[in-house]
Write a protein that holds these residues in place. Structure first.
Motif, PDB file in Angstrom:
ATOM      1  N   ASP A 106       0.873  -1.162   0.000  1.00 32.86           N
ATOM      2  CA  ASP A 106       0.000   0.000   0.000  1.00 32.86           C
ATOM      3  C   ASP A 106       0.917   1.220   0.000  1.00 32.86           C
ATOM      4  O   ASP A 106       1.787   1.343   0.863  1.00 32.86           O
ATOM      5  CB  ASP A 106      -0.879  -0.030   1.254  1.00 32.86           C
ATOM      6  N   VAL A 107       0.731   2.109  -0.955  1.00 32.52           N
ATOM      7  CA  VAL A 107       1.643   3.236  -1.140  1.00 32.52           C
ATOM      8  C   VAL A 107       0.883   4.555  -1.080  1.00 32.52           C
ATOM      9  O   VAL A 107      -0.210   4.672  -1.623  1.00 32.52           O
ATOM     10  CB  VAL A 107       2.354   3.118  -2.507  1.00 32.52           C
ATOM     11  N   ALA A 108       1.463   5.530  -0.427  1.00 35.81           N
ATOM     12  CA  ALA A 108       0.943   6.893  -0.435  1.00 35.81           C
ATOM     13  C   ALA A 108       2.096   7.810  -0.825  1.00 35.81           C
ATOM     14  O   ALA A 108       3.225   7.632  -0.366  1.00 35.81           O
ATOM     15  CB  ALA A 108       0.399   7.275   0.933  1.00 35.81           C
ATOM     16  N   CYS A 157       7.061   2.118   6.607  1.00 39.70           N
ATOM     17  CA  CYS A 157       8.372   2.439   6.040  1.00 39.70           C
ATOM     18  C   CYS A 157       8.235   3.721   5.243  1.00 39.70           C
ATOM     19  O   CYS A 157       7.254   3.921   4.547  1.00 39.70           O
ATOM     20  CB  CYS A 157       8.847   1.304   5.135  1.00 39.70           C
ATOM     21  N   LEU A 158       9.235   4.574   5.355  1.00 39.98           N
ATOM     22  CA  LEU A 158       9.268   5.836   4.623  1.00 39.98           C
ATOM     23  C   LEU A 158      10.418   5.786   3.638  1.00 39.98           C
ATOM     24  O   LEU A 158      11.551   5.473   4.016  1.00 39.98           O
ATOM     25  CB  LEU A 158       9.466   7.000   5.600  1.00 39.98           C
ATOM     26  N   LEU A 214      16.692  13.849   5.319  1.00 38.93           N
ATOM     27  CA  LEU A 214      17.407  13.619   6.577  1.00 38.93           C
ATOM     28  C   LEU A 214      16.778  14.435   7.712  1.00 38.93           C
ATOM     29  O   LEU A 214      16.599  13.927   8.829  1.00 38.93           O
ATOM     30  CB  LEU A 214      18.889  13.958   6.417  1.00 38.93           C
ATOM     31  N   GLU A 215      16.412  15.673   7.442  1.00 42.37           N
ATOM     32  CA  GLU A 215      15.727  16.493   8.447  1.00 42.37           C
ATOM     33  C   GLU A 215      14.374  15.888   8.811  1.00 42.37           C
ATOM     34  O   GLU A 215      13.978  15.884   9.982  1.00 42.37           O
ATOM     35  CB  GLU A 215      15.551  17.926   7.939  1.00 42.37           C
ATOM     36  N   LEU A 216      13.672  15.348   7.813  1.00 36.25           N
ATOM     37  CA  LEU A 216      12.388  14.700   8.063  1.00 36.25           C
ATOM     38  C   LEU A 216      12.578  13.501   8.987  1.00 36.25           C
ATOM     39  O   LEU A 216      11.842  13.347   9.964  1.00 36.25           O
ATOM     40  CB  LEU A 216      11.742  14.261   6.746  1.00 36.25           C
ATOM     41  N   HIS A 217      13.564  12.678   8.706  1.00 34.03           N
ATOM     42  CA  HIS A 217      13.834  11.513   9.555  1.00 34.03           C
ATOM     43  C   HIS A 217      14.133  11.956  10.995  1.00 34.03           C
ATOM     44  O   HIS A 217      13.575  11.408  11.946  1.00 34.03           O
ATOM     45  CB  HIS A 217      14.999  10.697   8.992  1.00 34.03           C
ATOM     46  N   THR A 218      14.980  12.949  11.141  1.00 29.59           N
ATOM     47  CA  THR A 218      15.336  13.455  12.468  1.00 29.59           C
ATOM     48  C   THR A 218      14.097  13.990  13.188  1.00 29.59           C
ATOM     49  O   THR A 218      13.878  13.706  14.367  1.00 29.59           O
ATOM     50  CB  THR A 218      16.415  14.551  12.352  1.00 29.59           C
ATOM     51  N   HIS A 219      13.274  14.746  12.482  1.00 28.82           N
ATOM     52  CA  HIS A 219      12.044  15.290  13.067  1.00 28.82           C
ATOM     53  C   HIS A 219      11.129  14.158  13.541  1.00 28.82           C
ATOM     54  O   HIS A 219      10.563  14.228  14.639  1.00 28.82           O
ATOM     55  CB  HIS A 219      11.319  16.166  12.042  1.00 28.82           C
ATOM     56  N   THR A 254      13.347   4.307   7.767  1.00 28.41           N
ATOM     57  CA  THR A 254      13.468   5.243   6.654  1.00 28.41           C
ATOM     58  C   THR A 254      14.572   4.838   5.690  1.00 28.41           C
ATOM     59  O   THR A 254      15.673   4.499   6.105  1.00 28.41           O
ATOM     60  CB  THR A 254      13.743   6.665   7.188  1.00 28.41           C
ATOM     61  N   ILE A 255      14.228   4.913   4.409  1.00 28.35           N
ATOM     62  CA  ILE A 255      15.179   4.711   3.316  1.00 28.35           C
ATOM     63  C   ILE A 255      15.329   6.066   2.640  1.00 28.35           C
ATOM     64  O   ILE A 255      14.331   6.684   2.259  1.00 28.35           O
ATOM     65  CB  ILE A 255      14.659   3.668   2.308  1.00 28.35           C
TER      66      ILE A 255
END
Length: 107
Positions: A7-9, A28-29, A41-46, A56-57
């Motif tokens: 399932d993908v968004a 999974c992102l 990278l900022e999104l992952h950290t947030h 996260t990939i």
């Protein structure tokens, strides 16, 4: 990903993803490093700081060794350099989806 049965968004920006009701159900992102307003990278950290440790990939067409080292130290599943072989993405996706599952053999 859809052809593999997932399932993908898709979201146009990190802000749109963060405001989405899908945030809490994301297993999974997959994000690009270079996005408007907030990098992958900022999104992952947030997400980690907000208590959403989503596996996260990260992918990029502009690899940087320092960004890669930071990403891996911050716990991303992998940092893919474009163009990449889809088999690598699938392997890391499966690894990401096993994140948090009981330990067992990885295939």
């Amino acid at each position: 990903m859809r052809s593999l049965g997932y399932d993908v968004a898709i979201f146009p920006s990190a802000a749109d993803f963060l405001a989405s009701p899908r945030l809490g159900e994301t297993a999974c992102l997959i994000a690009d490093i270079n996005m408007p307003a907030m990098t992958g990278l900022e999104l992952h950290t947030h997400l980690v700081e907000a208590g959403h440790a989503i596996p996260t990939i990260l992918a990029t067409a502009y690899p940087d060794d320092l960004d890669q080292a930071r990403a891996m130290n911050d716990g991303v599943v992998c940092y893919l350099r474009k163009p990449f072989d889809e088999r690598h993405l699938i392997r890391y996706l499966r690894e990401a989806l096993q994140f948090g599952q009981p330990s067992g053999e990885n295939s």
